[in-house]
Design a protein around this motif. Structure first.
Motif, PDB file in Angstrom:
ATOM      1  N   GLU A   1       0.814  -1.223   0.000  1.00 32.41           N
ATOM      2  CA  GLU A   1       0.000   0.000   0.000  1.00 32.41           C
ATOM      3  C   GLU A   1       0.841   1.264   0.000  1.00 32.41           C
ATOM      4  N   THR A   2       1.954   1.256   0.714  1.00 28.04           N
ATOM      5  CA  THR A   2       2.722   2.491   0.886  1.00 28.04           C
ATOM      6  C   THR A   2       3.922   2.615  -0.045  1.00 28.04           C
ATOM      7  N   ALA A   3       4.293   1.549  -0.731  1.00 27.41           N
ATOM      8  CA  ALA A   3       5.492   1.587  -1.570  1.00 27.41           C
ATOM      9  C   ALA A   3       5.393   2.494  -2.794  1.00 27.41           C
ATOM     10  N   PRO A   4       4.233   2.577  -3.478  1.00 27.04           N
ATOM     11  CA  PRO A   4       4.216   3.320  -4.753  1.00 27.04           C
ATOM     12  C   PRO A   4       4.719   4.751  -4.656  1.00 27.04           C
ATOM     13  N   GLY A   5       4.301   5.497  -3.642  1.00 30.19           N
ATOM     14  CA  GLY A   5       4.739   6.886  -3.533  1.00 30.19           C
ATOM     15  C   GLY A   5       6.235   7.016  -3.337  1.00 30.19           C
ATOM     16  N   ARG A   6       6.796   6.160  -2.486  1.00 27.53           N
ATOM     17  CA  ARG A   6       8.240   6.222  -2.221  1.00 27.53           C
ATOM     18  C   ARG A   6       9.049   5.781  -3.430  1.00 27.53           C
ATOM     19  N   THR A   7       8.632   4.683  -4.054  1.00 30.47           N
ATOM     20  CA  THR A   7       9.403   4.186  -5.201  1.00 30.47           C
ATOM     21  C   THR A   7       9.323   5.154  -6.380  1.00 30.47           C
ATOM     22  N   ALA A   8       8.192   5.854  -6.517  1.00 28.66           N
ATOM     23  CA  ALA A   8       8.088   6.862  -7.585  1.00 28.66           C
ATOM     24  C   ALA A   8       9.094   7.979  -7.363  1.00 28.66           C
ATOM     25  N   CYS A   9       9.286   8.386  -6.103  1.00 23.58           N
ATOM     26  CA  CYS A   9      10.263   9.442  -5.812  1.00 23.58           C
ATOM     27  C   CYS A   9      11.685   8.983  -6.121  1.00 23.58           C
ATOM     28  N   VAL A  10      12.005   7.741  -5.762  1.00 20.51           N
ATOM     29  CA  VAL A  10      13.350   7.231  -6.043  1.00 20.51           C
ATOM     30  C   VAL A  10      13.560   7.126  -7.548  1.00 20.51           C
ATOM     31  N   ASN A  11      12.538   6.670  -8.254  1.00 22.64           N
ATOM     32  CA  ASN A  11      12.631   6.592  -9.712  1.00 22.64           C
ATOM     33  C   ASN A  11      12.878   7.969 -10.319  1.00 22.64           C
ATOM     34  N   GLU A  12      12.172   8.983  -9.825  1.00 23.13           N
ATOM     35  CA  GLU A  12      12.356  10.340 -10.327  1.00 23.13           C
ATOM     36  C   GLU A  12      13.766  10.849 -10.023  1.00 23.13           C
ATOM     37  N   GLY A  13      14.272  10.524  -8.839  1.00 23.31           N
ATOM     38  CA  GLY A  13      15.622  10.947  -8.493  1.00 23.31           C
ATOM     39  C   GLY A  13      16.671  10.311  -9.390  1.00 23.31           C
ATOM     40  N   LEU A  14      16.508   9.023  -9.674  1.00 26.98           N
ATOM     41  CA  LEU A  14      17.449   8.340 -10.560  1.00 26.98           C
ATOM     42  C   LEU A  14      17.369   8.898 -11.981  1.00 26.98           C
ATOM     43  N   LYS A  15      16.149   9.196 -12.425  1.00 30.55           N
ATOM     44  CA  LYS A  15      15.978   9.784 -13.754  1.00 30.55           C
ATOM     45  C   LYS A  15      16.666  11.150 -13.813  1.00 30.55           C
ATOM     46  N   ARG A  16      16.484  11.958 -12.772  1.00 29.95           N
ATOM     47  CA  ARG A  16      17.113  13.284 -12.713  1.00 29.95           C
ATOM     48  C   ARG A  16      18.630  13.177 -12.776  1.00 29.95           C
ATOM     49  N   LEU A  17      19.176  12.113 -12.193  1.00 31.78           N
ATOM     50  CA  LEU A  17      20.630  11.914 -12.169  1.00 31.78           C
ATOM     51  C   LEU A  17      21.149  11.270 -13.459  1.00 31.78           C
ATOM     52  N   GLY A  18      20.249  11.021 -14.406  1.00 36.08           N
ATOM     53  CA  GLY A  18      20.678  10.582 -15.730  1.00 36.08           C
ATOM     54  C   GLY A  18      20.667   9.093 -15.974  1.00 36.08           C
ATOM     55  N   PHE A  19      20.022   8.315 -15.105  1.00 36.21           N
ATOM     56  CA  PHE A  19      20.015   6.861 -15.277  1.00 36.21           C
ATOM     57  C   PHE A  19      18.853   6.427 -16.150  1.00 36.21           C
ATOM     58  N   ASP A  20      19.118   5.465 -17.032  1.00 35.38           N
ATOM     59  CA  ASP A  20      18.072   4.986 -17.924  1.00 35.38           C
ATOM     60  C   ASP A  20      17.244   3.900 -17.243  1.00 35.38           C
ATOM     61  N   MET A  21      16.268   3.368 -17.993  1.00 35.71           N
ATOM     62  CA  MET A  21      15.326   2.416 -17.423  1.00 35.71           C
ATOM     63  C   MET A  21      15.999   1.121 -16.970  1.00 35.71           C
ATOM     64  N   ARG A  22      17.123   0.771 -17.550  1.00 36.43           N
ATOM     65  CA  ARG A  22      17.804  -0.453 -17.120  1.00 36.43           C
ATOM     66  C   ARG A  22      18.212  -0.383 -15.665  1.00 36.43           C
ATOM     67  N   VAL A  23      18.549   0.812 -15.196  1.00 33.13           N
ATOM     68  CA  VAL A  23      18.895   1.012 -13.786  1.00 33.13           C
ATOM     69  C   VAL A  23      17.645   1.264 -12.955  1.00 33.13           C
ATOM     70  N   ARG A  24      16.694   2.005 -13.512  1.00 34.07           N
ATOM     71  CA  ARG A  24      15.529   2.448 -12.737  1.00 34.07           C
ATOM     72  C   ARG A  24      14.394   1.437 -12.697  1.00 34.07           C
ATOM     73  N   ARG A  25      14.528   0.345 -13.434  1.00 33.22           N
ATOM     74  CA  ARG A  25      13.383  -0.531 -13.684  1.00 33.22           C
ATOM     75  C   ARG A  25      12.716  -1.030 -12.407  1.00 33.22           C
ATOM     76  N   TYR A  26      13.494  -1.418 -11.398  1.00 32.06           N
ATOM     77  CA  TYR A  26      12.917  -1.948 -10.161  1.00 32.06           C
ATOM     78  C   TYR A  26      11.981  -0.927  -9.533  1.00 32.06           C
ATOM     79  N   TYR A  27      12.426   0.341  -9.459  1.00 33.49           N
ATOM     80  CA  TYR A  27      11.604   1.370  -8.825  1.00 33.49           C
ATOM     81  C   TYR A  27      10.466   1.812  -9.734  1.00 33.49           C
ATOM     82  N   ALA A  28      10.695   1.852 -11.028  1.00 29.75           N
ATOM     83  CA  ALA A  28       9.632   2.229 -11.963  1.00 29.75           C
ATOM     84  C   ALA A  28       8.498   1.209 -11.922  1.00 29.75           C
ATOM     85  N   VAL A  29       8.837  -0.076 -11.888  1.00 32.06           N
ATOM     86  CA  VAL A  29       7.818  -1.126 -11.845  1.00 32.06           C
ATOM     87  C   VAL A  29       6.999  -1.044 -10.562  1.00 32.06           C
ATOM     88  N   HIS A  30       7.683  -0.884  -9.432  1.00 33.23           N
ATOM     89  CA  HIS A  30       6.967  -0.898  -8.154  1.00 33.23           C
ATOM     90  C   HIS A  30       6.139   0.370  -7.935  1.00 33.23           C
TER      91      HIS A  30
END
Length: 307
Positions: free
Chosen positions: A218-247
């Protein structure tokens, strides 16, 4: 480091004592690594069982002390199915650790070094959600068991190795060069994994496990979305972000079906389930809140907020 007796004695007397808490969770971490790992018969199995008994007593003292801390809050959970689900879903807003400023900061401000430190803790605190679900589903009623099976199948990538969630996290760690060790991770991260292992391995805590796993979904989506956004901002592609993007998206569906297919029918069939389900959710959220607080301290966010 003190002996096992000192830790056992200290758990009930003061779980918040930092030294005893660190000793406790590093001890339980080693125990959980050993009992999750496949092994072979040995001549020394009797000594192993005796040692495991002492460690299970230590684990039980820890969980019971934590249960006592959350007893009054858990007692507020309604025992009718509709009321319980409403109470449970409200924890996403009002539960321990929710709306923590750590995650918006990770999304918008954390440096690469700070993000790598945070992710090292995340990897260290991962108990293996698939294994926890597999252990928890034993002998549950059919409707709940089927939903846990569907959840497990998603964790297993629906039969595709490249879509399995555990290896996704490991791939991210490898691409970022993360190598968590006991020494470079905080004990609060290990406490997350230890708590879920305690619930899943001990059948007396089955409903706590169900509540804890449900609140993670229930609580993971909001947190994982923030981590995904942070990784995207730092220049990482989906191969790195996939775990957080999926969750950040899949767990929304998982939460809806867990509440509908697992929690609601369990409470409807037996209102006595409500209390341990609530305890499991609150204890998991509380352990997460302690992590977030420690992470903010280590990352210097407390000082920044005062300046």
């Amino acid at each position: 480091m003190g002996g096992l007796g000192e830790v056992v004695g200290g758990v009930g007397a003061g779980v918040e004592d930092a030294r005893l808490s660190e000793q406790l969770h590093r001890t339980l971490l080693r125990f959980n690594h050993s009992r999750l790992a496949p092994g072979f018969p040995t001549e020394g199995w009797r000594a192993g069982v005796q040692s495991e008994t002492q460690l299970r007593l230590l684990e039980g003292e820890y969980v019971e002390a934590e249960r006592q801390r959350m007893a009054a809050w858990a007692a507020e959970a309604p025992e009718d199915a509709d009321g319980f689900i409403a109470w449970f879903e409200d924890l996403k807003e009002t539960g321990p650790g929710q709306q923590d400023p750590l995650f918006p900061w990770l999304a918008t401000q954390a440096s690469l070094e700070q993000m790598r430190w945070f992710l090292t803790q995340e990897v260290a605190g991962e108990a293996g959600f698939d294994d926890m679900v597999a252990l928890t589903q034993l002998q549950l009623p059919t409707q709940a068991k089927l939903e846990l099976a569907r959840n497990y199948w998603d964790e297993m990538g629906r039969g595709r190795e490249d879509a399995m969630h555990g290896p996704m996290l490991a791939e991210m760690a490898a691409k970022l060069g993360l190598k968590p060790t006991d020494e470079d991770t905080v004990w609060e991260a290990h406490a997350l994994a230890n708590l879920l292992c305690a619930f899943a391995f001990n059948r007396r805590y089955t409903y706590l496990a169900v509540g804890a796993l449900g609140i993670v979904e229930e609580t993971a989506p909001g947190r994982t979305a923030c981590v995904n956004e942070g990784l995207k901002r730092l220049g990482f592609d989906m191969r790195v972000r996939r775990y957080y993007a999926v969750h950040s998206t899949l767990d929304v569906k998982h939460s809806e079906t867990w509440n509908r297919e697992v929690l609601r029918p369990l409470v409807a069939a037996n209102p006595a389930c409500a209390r341990p389900l609530a305890e499991g959710a609150l204890l998991r959220l509380s352990a997460g809140a302690k992590c977030f607080e420690r992470y903010r301290r280590e990352l210097g966010l407390e000082l920044k907020s005062l300046s």
